[in-house]
Design a protein around this motif. Structure first.
Motif, PDB file in Angstrom:
ATOM      1  N   UNK A   1      -6.488   4.619  12.848  1.00  0.00           N
ATOM      2  CA  UNK A   1      -6.761   4.965  11.135  1.00  0.00           C
ATOM      3  C   UNK A   1      -7.344   4.330  10.009  1.00  0.00           C
ATOM      4  N   UNK A   2      -6.044   3.126  10.556  1.00  0.00           N
ATOM      5  CA  UNK A   2      -6.131   1.713   9.974  1.00  0.00           C
ATOM      6  C   UNK A   2      -5.652   0.568  10.736  1.00  0.00           C
ATOM      7  N   UNK A   3      -6.114  -0.473   9.971  1.00  0.00           N
ATOM      8  CA  UNK A   3      -6.698  -1.222  11.163  1.00  0.00           C
ATOM      9  C   UNK A   3      -5.835  -2.580  10.130  1.00  0.00           C
ATOM     10  N   UNK A   4      -5.252  -3.899  10.900  1.00  0.00           N
ATOM     11  CA  UNK A   4      -4.480  -4.814   9.614  1.00  0.00           C
ATOM     12  C   UNK A   4      -5.255  -5.778  10.292  1.00  0.00           C
ATOM     13  N   UNK A   5      -5.456  -6.608   9.936  1.00  0.00           N
ATOM     14  CA  UNK A   5      -6.333  -8.124  10.077  1.00  0.00           C
ATOM     15  C   UNK A   5      -5.567  -9.839   9.387  1.00  0.00           C
ATOM     16  N   UNK A   6      -5.825 -10.684   9.757  1.00  0.00           N
ATOM     17  CA  UNK A   6      -5.937 -12.017   8.532  1.00  0.00           C
ATOM     18  C   UNK A   6      -6.765 -12.822   8.460  1.00  0.00           C
ATOM     19  N   UNK A   7      -6.363 -13.341   7.918  1.00  0.00           N
ATOM     20  CA  UNK A   7      -7.676 -14.964   7.830  1.00  0.00           C
ATOM     21  C   UNK A   7      -6.633 -15.745   7.270  1.00  0.00           C
ATOM     22  N   UNK A   8      -6.434 -16.223   8.408  1.00  0.00           N
ATOM     23  CA  UNK A   8      -5.771 -17.346   7.920  1.00  0.00           C
ATOM     24  C   UNK A   8      -6.191 -19.032   7.781  1.00  0.00           C
ATOM     25  N   UNK A   9      -6.933 -18.759   7.473  1.00  0.00           N
ATOM     26  CA  UNK A   9      -8.604 -20.033   6.156  1.00  0.00           C
ATOM     27  C   UNK A   9      -7.671 -19.185   5.262  1.00  0.00           C
ATOM     28  N   UNK A  10      -7.774 -18.190   4.827  1.00  0.00           N
ATOM     29  CA  UNK A  10      -8.420 -17.433   3.362  1.00  0.00           C
ATOM     30  C   UNK A  10      -6.667 -16.941   2.760  1.00  0.00           C
ATOM     31  N   UNK A  11      -5.884 -17.614   3.594  1.00  0.00           N
ATOM     32  CA  UNK A  11      -4.612 -17.409   3.581  1.00  0.00           C
ATOM     33  C   UNK A  11      -4.394 -15.406   3.441  1.00  0.00           C
ATOM     34  N   UNK A  12      -4.719 -14.612   3.845  1.00  0.00           N
ATOM     35  CA  UNK A  12      -4.779 -13.191   3.397  1.00  0.00           C
ATOM     36  C   UNK A  12      -5.048 -12.307   4.377  1.00  0.00           C
ATOM     37  N   UNK A  13      -3.943 -10.968   3.980  1.00  0.00           N
ATOM     38  CA  UNK A  13      -3.850  -9.832   5.249  1.00  0.00           C
ATOM     39  C   UNK A  13      -4.695  -9.138   4.488  1.00  0.00           C
ATOM     40  N   UNK A  14      -4.742  -8.005   5.708  1.00  0.00           N
ATOM     41  CA  UNK A  14      -6.419  -6.915   5.383  1.00  0.00           C
ATOM     42  C   UNK A  14      -5.384  -5.599   5.796  1.00  0.00           C
ATOM     43  N   UNK A  15      -5.784  -4.594   4.897  1.00  0.00           N
ATOM     44  CA  UNK A  15      -5.019  -3.013   5.527  1.00  0.00           C
ATOM     45  C   UNK A  15      -6.552  -2.384   5.429  1.00  0.00           C
ATOM     46  N   UNK A  16      -7.401  -2.396   6.651  1.00  0.00           N
ATOM     47  CA  UNK A  16      -8.633  -1.171   6.294  1.00  0.00           C
ATOM     48  C   UNK A  16      -7.728  -0.180   6.951  1.00  0.00           C
ATOM     49  N   UNK A  17      -8.402   1.112   5.730  1.00  0.00           N
ATOM     50  CA  UNK A  17      -7.909   1.978   5.647  1.00  0.00           C
ATOM     51  C   UNK A  17      -8.769   3.727   5.629  1.00  0.00           C
ATOM     52  N   UNK A  18      -9.078   4.236   6.980  1.00  0.00           N
ATOM     53  CA  UNK A  18     -11.096   4.950   7.097  1.00  0.00           C
ATOM     54  C   UNK A  18      -9.950   6.104   7.322  1.00  0.00           C
ATOM     55  N   UNK A  19     -10.579   7.370   7.226  1.00  0.00           N
ATOM     56  CA  UNK A  19     -10.013   8.603   7.466  1.00  0.00           C
ATOM     57  C   UNK A  19      -8.985   9.001   6.823  1.00  0.00           C
ATOM     58  N   UNK A  20      -8.893   8.714   5.261  1.00  0.00           N
ATOM     59  CA  UNK A  20      -7.340   9.029   5.258  1.00  0.00           C
ATOM     60  C   UNK A  20      -7.330  10.303   4.456  1.00  0.00           C
ATOM     61  N   UNK A  21      -5.781  10.644   4.036  1.00  0.00           N
ATOM     62  CA  UNK A  21      -5.322  11.685   3.940  1.00  0.00           C
ATOM     63  C   UNK A  21      -4.438  11.687   2.566  1.00  0.00           C
ATOM     64  N   UNK A  22      -4.403  13.168   1.814  1.00  0.00           N
ATOM     65  CA  UNK A  22      -3.526  13.163   0.443  1.00  0.00           C
ATOM     66  C   UNK A  22      -1.919  12.192   1.331  1.00  0.00           C
ATOM     67  N   UNK A  23      -2.079  12.679   2.045  1.00  0.00           N
ATOM     68  CA  UNK A  23      -0.555  11.684   2.740  1.00  0.00           C
ATOM     69  C   UNK A  23      -0.154  10.744   2.415  1.00  0.00           C
ATOM     70  N   UNK A  24      -1.288   9.905   2.535  1.00  0.00           N
ATOM     71  CA  UNK A  24      -1.924   8.572   2.551  1.00  0.00           C
ATOM     72  C   UNK A  24      -0.775   8.022   0.731  1.00  0.00           C
ATOM     73  N   UNK A  25      -0.767   8.759   0.663  1.00  0.00           N
ATOM     74  CA  UNK A  25      -1.089   8.944  -0.912  1.00  0.00           C
ATOM     75  C   UNK A  25       0.434   8.112  -1.943  1.00  0.00           C
ATOM     76  N   UNK A  26       0.204   6.589  -2.146  1.00  0.00           N
ATOM     77  CA  UNK A  26       1.832   5.658  -1.881  1.00  0.00           C
ATOM     78  C   UNK A  26       1.568   4.799  -2.379  1.00  0.00           C
ATOM     79  N   UNK A  27       2.445   3.675  -2.782  1.00  0.00           N
ATOM     80  CA  UNK A  27       2.197   2.762  -3.218  1.00  0.00           C
ATOM     81  C   UNK A  27       2.273   1.634  -2.340  1.00  0.00           C
ATOM     82  N   UNK A  28       1.027   0.962  -2.151  1.00  0.00           N
ATOM     83  CA  UNK A  28       0.868  -0.095  -0.564  1.00  0.00           C
ATOM     84  C   UNK A  28       1.802  -1.301  -1.102  1.00  0.00           C
ATOM     85  N   UNK A  29       2.775  -1.854  -0.071  1.00  0.00           N
ATOM     86  CA  UNK A  29       3.028  -3.028  -0.496  1.00  0.00           C
ATOM     87  C   UNK A  29       2.747  -3.917   0.638  1.00  0.00           C
TER      88      UNK A  29
END
Length: 126
Positions: free
Chosen positions: A67-95
């Motif tokens: 459901x989730x995919x992590x990726x990074x763009x080193x040229x932009x100094x950024x990491x991503x987390x694509x979250x699909x098909x989210x569920x109520x149990x995914x509710x949280x603070x993400x760090x």
């Protein structure tokens, strides 16, 4: 000094999607492994996903695999987390977190990460 700034959190209905971003500064981002953790109220911080310094396939907690995919763009100094098909149990603070040492493999242990963002709230309603 490393600065990690997350964005992209919000409230979404179950089945929806969100994309989190984490912009890094203050260190050679491309040399460091990155990860996402989450913490729900009253619970310990738990591993979600990690990616090596060269990118490629990530490492995922069983609860988010497929459901989730992590990726990074080193040229932009950024990491991503694509979250699909989210569920109520995914509710949280993400760090997002940066490993203390450069290069090497990923880790699911919070003690291996020396720098953390301020967190972004994700709320999934049923």
């Amino acid at each position: 000094q490393v600065l990690l700034v997350e964005s992209g959190g919000g409230t979404v209905q179950a089945g929806g999607s969100l994309r989190l971003s984490c912009a890094a500064s203050g260190r050679a981002f491309s040399n460091y492994r990155m990860a996402w953790f989450r913490q729900a109220p009253g619970k310990e911080r738990q591993f979600v996903a990690a990616i090596s310094w060269i990118g490629g396939n990530g490492d995922y907690a069983d609860s988010v695999k497929g459901r989730f995919t992590i990726s990074r763009d080193n040229a932009k100094n950024t990491v991503y987390l694509q979250m699909n098909n989210l569920k109520p149990e995914d509710t949280a603070v993400y760090y997002c977190a940066m490993r203390s040492a450069p290069f090497g493999g990923t880790s699911r242990d919070t003690s291996d990460y020396g720098d953390w963002g301020q967190g972004t709230q994700v709320t999934v309603s049923s």
